[in-house]
Design a protein around this motif. Structure first.
Motif, PDB file in Angstrom:
ATOM      1  N   LEU A   1      20.879  -7.984   9.807  1.00  0.00           N
ATOM      2  CA  LEU A   1      21.421  -9.231  10.378  1.00  0.00           C
ATOM      3  C   LEU A   1      21.582 -10.275   9.284  1.00  0.00           C
ATOM      4  N   GLY A   2      20.567 -10.345   8.390  1.00  0.00           N
ATOM      5  CA  GLY A   2      20.641 -11.277   7.281  1.00  0.00           C
ATOM      6  C   GLY A   2      21.826 -10.982   6.380  1.00  0.00           C
ATOM      7  N   ALA A   3      22.067  -9.677   6.121  1.00  0.00           N
ATOM      8  CA  ALA A   3      23.196  -9.298   5.272  1.00  0.00           C
ATOM      9  C   ALA A   3      24.508  -9.706   5.918  1.00  0.00           C
ATOM     10  N   SER A   4      24.562  -9.588   7.256  1.00  0.00           N
ATOM     11  CA  SER A   4      25.794  -9.984   7.940  1.00  0.00           C
ATOM     12  C   SER A   4      26.030 -11.488   7.798  1.00  0.00           C
ATOM     13  N   LEU A   5      24.942 -12.282   7.959  1.00  0.00           N
ATOM     14  CA  LEU A   5      25.093 -13.732   7.768  1.00  0.00           C
ATOM     15  C   LEU A   5      25.472 -14.057   6.327  1.00  0.00           C
ATOM     16  N   LEU A   6      24.826 -13.323   5.395  1.00  0.00           N
ATOM     17  CA  LEU A   6      25.090 -13.541   3.972  1.00  0.00           C
ATOM     18  C   LEU A   6      26.556 -13.259   3.647  1.00  0.00           C
ATOM     19  N   ALA A   7      27.072 -12.161   4.229  1.00  0.00           N
ATOM     20  CA  ALA A   7      28.470 -11.816   3.974  1.00  0.00           C
ATOM     21  C   ALA A   7      29.393 -12.869   4.556  1.00  0.00           C
ATOM     22  N   LEU A   8      29.023 -13.398   5.753  1.00  0.00           N
ATOM     23  CA  LEU A   8      29.858 -14.453   6.354  1.00  0.00           C
ATOM     24  C   LEU A   8      29.886 -15.678   5.467  1.00  0.00           C
ATOM     25  N   GLY A   9      28.754 -15.968   4.808  1.00  0.00           N
ATOM     26  CA  GLY A   9      28.680 -17.174   3.994  1.00  0.00           C
ATOM     27  C   GLY A   9      29.297 -17.027   2.624  1.00  0.00           C
ATOM     28  N   ALA A  10      29.514 -15.781   2.178  1.00  0.00           N
ATOM     29  CA  ALA A  10      30.012 -15.566   0.815  1.00  0.00           C
ATOM     30  C   ALA A  10      31.524 -15.678   0.801  1.00  0.00           C
ATOM     31  N   GLU A  11      32.020 -16.899   0.559  1.00  0.00           N
ATOM     32  CA  GLU A  11      33.458 -17.113   0.699  1.00  0.00           C
ATOM     33  C   GLU A  11      34.275 -16.463  -0.411  1.00  0.00           C
ATOM     34  N   TYR A  12      33.619 -16.183  -1.569  1.00  0.00           N
ATOM     35  CA  TYR A  12      34.383 -15.602  -2.666  1.00  0.00           C
ATOM     36  C   TYR A  12      34.810 -14.171  -2.365  1.00  0.00           C
ATOM     37  N   LEU A  13      34.247 -13.557  -1.278  1.00  0.00           N
ATOM     38  CA  LEU A  13      34.647 -12.190  -0.937  1.00  0.00           C
ATOM     39  C   LEU A  13      35.984 -12.144  -0.213  1.00  0.00           C
TER      40      LEU A  13
ATOM     41  N   MET B   1      29.357 -26.339   3.284  1.00  0.00           N
ATOM     42  CA  MET B   1      28.076 -26.730   3.871  1.00  0.00           C
ATOM     43  C   MET B   1      27.571 -25.647   4.814  1.00  0.00           C
ATOM     44  N   ILE B   2      28.471 -25.248   5.744  1.00  0.00           N
ATOM     45  CA  ILE B   2      28.034 -24.264   6.737  1.00  0.00           C
ATOM     46  C   ILE B   2      27.804 -22.916   6.071  1.00  0.00           C
ATOM     47  N   SER B   3      28.599 -22.633   5.007  1.00  0.00           N
ATOM     48  CA  SER B   3      28.413 -21.341   4.347  1.00  0.00           C
ATOM     49  C   SER B   3      27.101 -21.333   3.573  1.00  0.00           C
ATOM     50  N   LEU B   4      26.733 -22.472   2.997  1.00  0.00           N
ATOM     51  CA  LEU B   4      25.438 -22.555   2.304  1.00  0.00           C
ATOM     52  C   LEU B   4      24.303 -22.311   3.295  1.00  0.00           C
ATOM     53  N   LEU B   5      24.453 -22.891   4.501  1.00  0.00           N
ATOM     54  CA  LEU B   5      23.444 -22.693   5.543  1.00  0.00           C
ATOM     55  C   LEU B   5      23.333 -21.216   5.909  1.00  0.00           C
ATOM     56  N   LEU B   6      24.516 -20.567   6.045  1.00  0.00           N
ATOM     57  CA  LEU B   6      24.532 -19.137   6.385  1.00  0.00           C
ATOM     58  C   LEU B   6      23.842 -18.324   5.301  1.00  0.00           C
ATOM     59  N   VAL B   7      24.132 -18.658   4.035  1.00  0.00           N
ATOM     60  CA  VAL B   7      23.526 -17.911   2.936  1.00  0.00           C
ATOM     61  C   VAL B   7      22.013 -18.077   2.954  1.00  0.00           C
ATOM     62  N   ILE B   8      21.554 -19.313   3.161  1.00  0.00           N
ATOM     63  CA  ILE B   8      20.104 -19.561   3.171  1.00  0.00           C
ATOM     64  C   ILE B   8      19.452 -18.795   4.323  1.00  0.00           C
ATOM     65  N   LEU B   9      20.082 -18.853   5.492  1.00  0.00           N
ATOM     66  CA  LEU B   9      19.543 -18.141   6.656  1.00  0.00           C
ATOM     67  C   LEU B   9      19.504 -16.635   6.399  1.00  0.00           C
ATOM     68  N   GLY B  10      20.599 -16.117   5.829  1.00  0.00           N
ATOM     69  CA  GLY B  10      20.654 -14.679   5.556  1.00  0.00           C
ATOM     70  C   GLY B  10      19.591 -14.253   4.567  1.00  0.00           C
TER      71      GLY B  10
END
Lengths: 270, 123
Positions: free
Chosen positions: B54-66, B1-10
């Motif tokens: 900043l968006g890329a950083s949030l996106l990377a935080l949300g991308a759990e498959y990495l 849930m939180i990672s989806l939010l991070l991805v959307i924000l990023g």
């Protein structure tokens, strides 16, 4: 004119697209060859090899090991060439005086503040590139150039007066540069001297124990690989490069009043 | 849930960056003189590089498959974005100030020159 510009734009876009398509299909061959050549494979196997120390340099970074160990003599002369170039620049401007109080104020307060934020970051990054040169990509020259950028920033942003005030005088820089070069020279013959003193066989530019010589530079520092001479070479090289490049830049940035006398007296200036 | 939010924000931040880049490119081509074009370029640097990073950083935080690698990516992107935010404006300021003092570019069209009353290019 309009149609021509449109044509150029469309053709460039087409070129990029088609090139991408060709590369995607593998039409230009694999961009990075899959097979290593024999010499690359040999270096990769020997660079860090505790089971075969006589052919290894015990460093994790293959490029630094090749540059400062396997072809160390070559790199030594590269460094000497850089030194000679810097001496040449200093000779062209010989007889200049470093004057204080010419009224250099540097750039505005905004730029100065931003640069103050940047100074420790550049210094730490450059030092780590130099000191970790045997572990991570980089090395003495790269780290030294990194720190030289900081000195150039100091001169440009805070003015030459400030640099002189902080002790970046050319005589001191030349002294550091020479000390770095002497350090490199001593490192390269350190094991030879030790061998002569102890009566054992040794080579110039010897790093680890080689065939016919049991002498060895330290290969471990606590729990980290040290790479023996590589570490020392990197440290001395970074010192030499940072002082040499800074000296060159300061000489090129001298004010008119400082070079007037040197230029006016001409060739025979004492 | 939180990672989806991070991805959307990023992704939102990256979209904002694309908008700023487009506006910056448009301004660089269409604005009348050096200073306004520099303004457009800086809008492209701050809005078009700091915000998407900043968006890329949030996106990377949300991308759990990495895996754990994503923290390195996020940290590097965040640090570079903060550094760029400090430095891009300083560079533009230095350029504009040096150009004004050396009169390297025409000021027209200009409404009001506040720096002329302060003598030299301000601080």
């Amino acid at each position: 004119m309009k149609a021509r510009e449109l044509l150029i734009a469309i053709s460039i876009a087409l070129m990029v697209l088609l090139l991408a398509y060709v590369i995607e299909l593998g039409g230009l061959g694999p961009l990075a060859p899959y097979a290593l050549r024999d010499i690359a494979r040999a270096y990769l196997e020997y660079v860090y090899n505790p089971w075969n120390v006589t052919a290894s340099s015990m460093a994790l970074e293959a490029v630094t090991a090749i540059v400062w160990d396997y072809r160390g003599l070559d790199t030594y002369f590269e460094t000497s060439v850089l030194f000679v170039a810097i001496v040449g620049v200093a000779t062209l401007y010989r007889g200049y005086r470093e004057l204080r109080g010419l009224g250099g104020v540097g750039l505005s307060e905004i730029v100065k503040t931003s640069t103050r934020v940047l100074i420790p970051l550049i210094l730490v990054a450059g030092a780590s590139i130099a000191i970790h040169g045997h572990l991570t990509p980089g090395g003495g020259f790269q780290g030294g150039s990194f720190m030289a950028v900081l000195m150039v920033l100091l001169v440009v942003v805070f003015s030459l007066d400030y640099a002189f005030e902080k002790g970046l005088t050319s005589s001191r820089l030349l002294a550091i540069r020479s000390a770095g070069l002497v350090g490199i020279l001593l490192t390269s013959v350190a094991l030879l001297i030790a061998g002569v003193v102890a009566g054992a066989g040794a080579y110039v530019f010897q790093n680890m124990a080689r065939e016919g010589s049991d002498l060895s530079m330290p290969s471990w520092f606590l729990d980290r690989p040290l790479g023996g001479t590589l570490f020392l070479f990197n440290v001395f090289e970074s010192l030499a490069v940072v002082s040499g490049l800074t000296l060159t830049f300061i000489v090129l940035a001298l004010r008119k009043e400082e070079v007037d006398q040197a230029l006016a007296t001409g060739e025979w200036c004492e | 849930m939180i990672s989806l939010l991070l991805v959307i924000l990023g992704l939102t931040l990256i979209a904002i960056g694309v908008f700023f880049d487009f506006v910056g490119a448009l301004g660089l081509l269409r604005l009348p003189n050096f200073y306004t074009r520099l303004h457009a370029a800086t809008a492209g640097a701050i809005g078009g590089a700091v915000v998407p990073m900043l968006g890329a950083s949030l996106l990377a935080l949300g991308a759990e498959y990495l895996g754990p690698q994503r923290f390195f990516l996020a940290g590097a992107a965040f640090a570079s974005s903060i550094l760029l935010m400090i430095l891009a404006q300083a560079g533009s300021h230095a350029l504009a100030r040096a150009t004004y003092i050396s009169q390297g570019a025409p000021l027209e069209p200009i409404e009001y020159d506040a720096l002329r009353e302060r003598g030299r290019g301000g601080s």
